[in-house]
Write an enzyme that holds these catalytic residues in place. Structure first.
Site, PDB file in Angstrom:
ATOM      1  N   ILE A  44      63.316  27.938  53.117  1.00 37.16           N
ATOM      2  CA  ILE A  44      62.259  28.878  52.725  1.00 37.16           C
ATOM      3  C   ILE A  44      61.763  29.646  53.948  1.00 37.16           C
ATOM      4  O   ILE A  44      61.555  30.864  53.896  1.00 37.16           O
ATOM      5  CB  ILE A  44      61.110  28.134  52.023  1.00 37.16           C
ATOM      6  N   ASP A  89      59.443  24.118  64.731  1.00 38.90           N
ATOM      7  CA  ASP A  89      60.262  23.183  63.953  1.00 38.90           C
ATOM      8  C   ASP A  89      61.078  22.360  64.935  1.00 38.90           C
ATOM      9  O   ASP A  89      62.004  22.871  65.567  1.00 38.90           O
ATOM     10  CB  ASP A  89      61.187  23.930  62.988  1.00 38.90           C
ATOM     11  N   ALA A 135      53.348  25.231  50.178  1.00 39.19           N
ATOM     12  CA  ALA A 135      54.317  24.139  50.258  1.00 39.19           C
ATOM     13  C   ALA A 135      53.840  22.894  49.513  1.00 39.19           C
ATOM     14  O   ALA A 135      54.284  22.620  48.392  1.00 39.19           O
ATOM     15  CB  ALA A 135      54.622  23.811  51.719  1.00 39.19           C
ATOM     16  N   GLU A 168      45.405  18.384  41.904  1.00 42.68           N
ATOM     17  CA  GLU A 168      45.655  19.543  41.042  1.00 42.68           C
ATOM     18  C   GLU A 168      45.429  19.171  39.583  1.00 42.68           C
ATOM     19  O   GLU A 168      46.017  18.193  39.108  1.00 42.68           O
ATOM     20  CB  GLU A 168      47.086  20.040  41.271  1.00 42.68           C
ATOM     21  N   HIS A 191      49.366  26.789  41.859  1.00 41.39           N
ATOM     22  CA  HIS A 191      50.688  26.193  42.121  1.00 41.39           C
ATOM     23  C   HIS A 191      51.793  26.985  41.412  1.00 41.39           C
ATOM     24  O   HIS A 191      52.503  26.474  40.553  1.00 41.39           O
ATOM     25  CB  HIS A 191      50.724  24.727  41.672  1.00 41.39           C
ATOM     26  N   LEU A 192      51.938  28.234  41.822  1.00 43.47           N
ATOM     27  CA  LEU A 192      52.891  29.148  41.191  1.00 43.47           C
ATOM     28  C   LEU A 192      54.196  29.302  41.977  1.00 43.47           C
ATOM     29  O   LEU A 192      55.016  30.157  41.661  1.00 43.47           O
ATOM     30  CB  LEU A 192      52.247  30.536  41.032  1.00 43.47           C
ATOM     31  N   GLY A 193      54.388  28.470  42.997  1.00 47.72           N
ATOM     32  CA  GLY A 193      55.566  28.636  43.858  1.00 47.72           C
ATOM     33  C   GLY A 193      56.878  28.702  43.109  1.00 47.72           C
ATOM     34  O   GLY A 193      57.767  29.489  43.460  1.00 47.72           O
ATOM     35  N   ALA A 194      57.033  27.890  42.078  1.00 47.42           N
ATOM     36  CA  ALA A 194      58.283  27.874  41.299  1.00 47.42           C
ATOM     37  C   ALA A 194      58.124  28.549  39.949  1.00 47.42           C
ATOM     38  O   ALA A 194      59.034  28.475  39.115  1.00 47.42           O
ATOM     39  CB  ALA A 194      58.745  26.430  41.105  1.00 47.42           C
TER      40      ALA A 194
END
Length: 529
Positions: free
Chosen positions: A152, A171, A231, A261, A279-282
């Site tokens: 991502i 990272d 994330a 949540e 929580h709309l990431g997917a």
């Protein structure tokens, strides 16, 4: 035969069912109705869920025929992976299904923060024209810090570079060469926090990363900086964030995920410098379809006894294309090995020789065990439960590698000890452009026999006329010998003969042949091709 039963416990895209195909009895149940779920699991072979269905130890215990749990998404918080593994049930998910959607939502949050889009919309929708209040900043030539430069993070990098942004990242697992390839400058976490105008976090949630952005880290940020988290909830300490936003320590935050949540920290949600989404990431049509199709394909593989790349509880990891062709060979060698074992096993060594050792070949140990136990137990043997079956039987298993292979480019050997102290072995390789699967050694005797469905292995004293004797016996029984090879230690010594026959030997034939040639060993070994 009855079709395997696949239980769909939540709403999935129509493409998911299409990807399963006609080979399964597909049933539906409301996964949030606990009583209905447990009843439906009674004869299910697979279950497909999203995030609402709890597949815990109780649910797994209610499903004696369950072979695979498929989560159409990335997270697995609702699946008891340990209980599934102990029960020999494979757990799969769709780890790459939402990466584009998550990357795009991240960019959306960054733009929303930079240009006050949600607040400006809300004001105008209420009839308030406040152009000056919502003056924003450009992304051009600003610095964005990406914490976690995985798949991502790399997608976000490409998208924000199109805005003319400077990309820095933290990272510890990314090499400088990879960062250079992406056009990213690697920094320490402190350096990233101090220099970035926008920060977005893309780390897995672990005990080490929970709360990794807290009071100390927020204090290092510029007072004009923004932070985004799409994330995992809890990577940013919400209480520390509330304090930082309320006291102008940082300029704003974009949040798609929360510690609990739906979120309970109402003071945080109410701040004017916070952009929040549920929580709309997917939550895109494309991501949902990709997730469903991905796990449907995994279910097909799992119920077919195949290795599933996205299985989270199988120790195999990503399989290199150079390693992959050997998996089927090793599984068949395991079947041959089991056929040679006429008493209980105590140890199994899977030896890999040759340039294959430059790659991760741990999957070969799983393939060997699956082959060894495929005809030894009543339950279906999978890449998940094969190591458990070995452990339950007190069999010690090792994977050994050696870069040296004298006669072939690569050789895989399965070697083991029996309870009576004897040792047995079988070796194989792939040869030629067509990668023909061959047995090249049995119990120390060198042979070169293409793997076939039916083999006969004989051990006897080498002497003239033996081949004619057993050839006559098989011929009179109507069994065609398709191939044969004989190996021996010395003339007049012990000989090992491997026959390939076109059909199974009828009952009594092998004992008759054994007596006629006074064989020490006479075994029929069948292989599933």
């Amino acid at each position: 035969m009855a079709k395997p039963i696949v239980l769909i416990a939540e709403e999935l895209s129509p493409a998911t069912v299409d990807a399963l195909g006609p080979d399964f009895d597909v049933r539906n149940v409301d996964g949030t109705d606990r009583e209905a779920l447990l009843a439906a699991l009674g004869d299910a072979n697979a279950i497909l869920v999203r995030s609402a269905t709890k597949v815990d130890a109780e649910a797994i215990a209610a499903a004696p025929d369950l072979q695979v749990i498929a989560r159409a998404g990335v997270g697995l918080d609702n699946v008891d992976i340990k209980a599934a593994t102990n029960a020999g049930v494979m757990v799969v998910n769709a780890p790459t299904s939402n990466i584009i959607s998550a990357a795009e939502l991240t960019v959306g949050h960054i733009l929303s923060l930079a240009r006050h889009i949600p607040a400006a919309h809300s004001a105008l929708a209420q009839g308030q024209w406040k152009r000056s209040k919502y003056t924003g900043v450009e992304l051009y030539e600003k610095t964005v810090g990406i914490i976690g430069l995985g798949r991502i993070g790399a997608l976000i990098t490409a998208r924000l570079q199109a805005f003319g942004m400077n990309i820095v990242a933290f990272d510890p697992y990314v090499t400088p060469a990879r960062a250079q390839q992406l056009g990213v400058t690697l920094l320490s976490l402190d350096e990233l926090l101090e220099t970035s105008d926008f920060i977005t976090i893309h780390m897995p949630k672990t005990p080490e990363t929970t709360g990794m952005i807290s009071t100390e880290q927020l204090a290092r940020m510029k007072p004009t900086a923004f932070i985004v988290n799409v994330a995992r909830g809890g990577l940013i300490d919400e209480d520390a964030l509330l304090h930082a936003l309320s006291n102008d320590v940082i300029a704003g935050a974009g949040l798609d995920v929360f510690v609990s949540e739906p979120p309970t920290n109402v003071d945080l949600l109410a701040l004017p410098n916070v952009v929040v989404t549920p929580h709309l990431g997917a939550s895109t049509d494309e991501a949902q379809e990709k997730a469903g199709v991905s796990v449907a394909k995994s279910v097909r593989l799992a119920l077919g006894g195949e290795l599933v790349p996205d299985a989270v509880n199988v120790a195999g990891g990503v399989i290199d294309e150079y390693v992959r062709p050997g998996i089927a060979l090793v599984e068949k060698l395991g079947q041959v090995f089991a056929g040679l074992a006429d008493s209980p096993l105590t140890t199994i060594d899977v030896e890999v020789h040759g340039d294959l050792t430059e790659y991760d070949v741990s999957v070969y140990k799983l393939a060997a065990l699956k082959g060894v136990f495929s005809d030894a137990v009543q339950e279906t043997v999978s890449y998940v439960n094969a190591p458990i079956l070995a452990e339950q039987r007190g069999v010690t298993v090792r994977l050994l590698t050696d870069a040296v292979s004298d006669e072939y480019r690569n050789i895989i050997t399965i070697r083991g000890a029996l309870a009576d102290g004897r040792r047995i072995s079988v070796s194989g390789t792939l040869t030629g452009q067509k990668q023909v699967e061959k047995i090249v050694e049995i119990n120390g005797y060198d042979v070169e026999v293409p793997l076939a469905k039916h083999h006969i292995v004989m051990l006897y004293t080498d002497r003239p006329g033996i081949v004619a004797v057993y050839g006559k016996e098989f011929g009179e029984a109507g069994i065609n010998i398709a191939g044969m090879q004989i190996a021996r230690t010395a003339a007049g010594g012990t000989a090992l003969s491997v026959l390939t026959i076109d059909s199974p030997a009828p009952e009594g034939l092998l004992e008759k042949v054994r007596r006629s040639i006074d064989a020490d060993v006479m075994q029929e070994i069948d292989v599933t091709l």
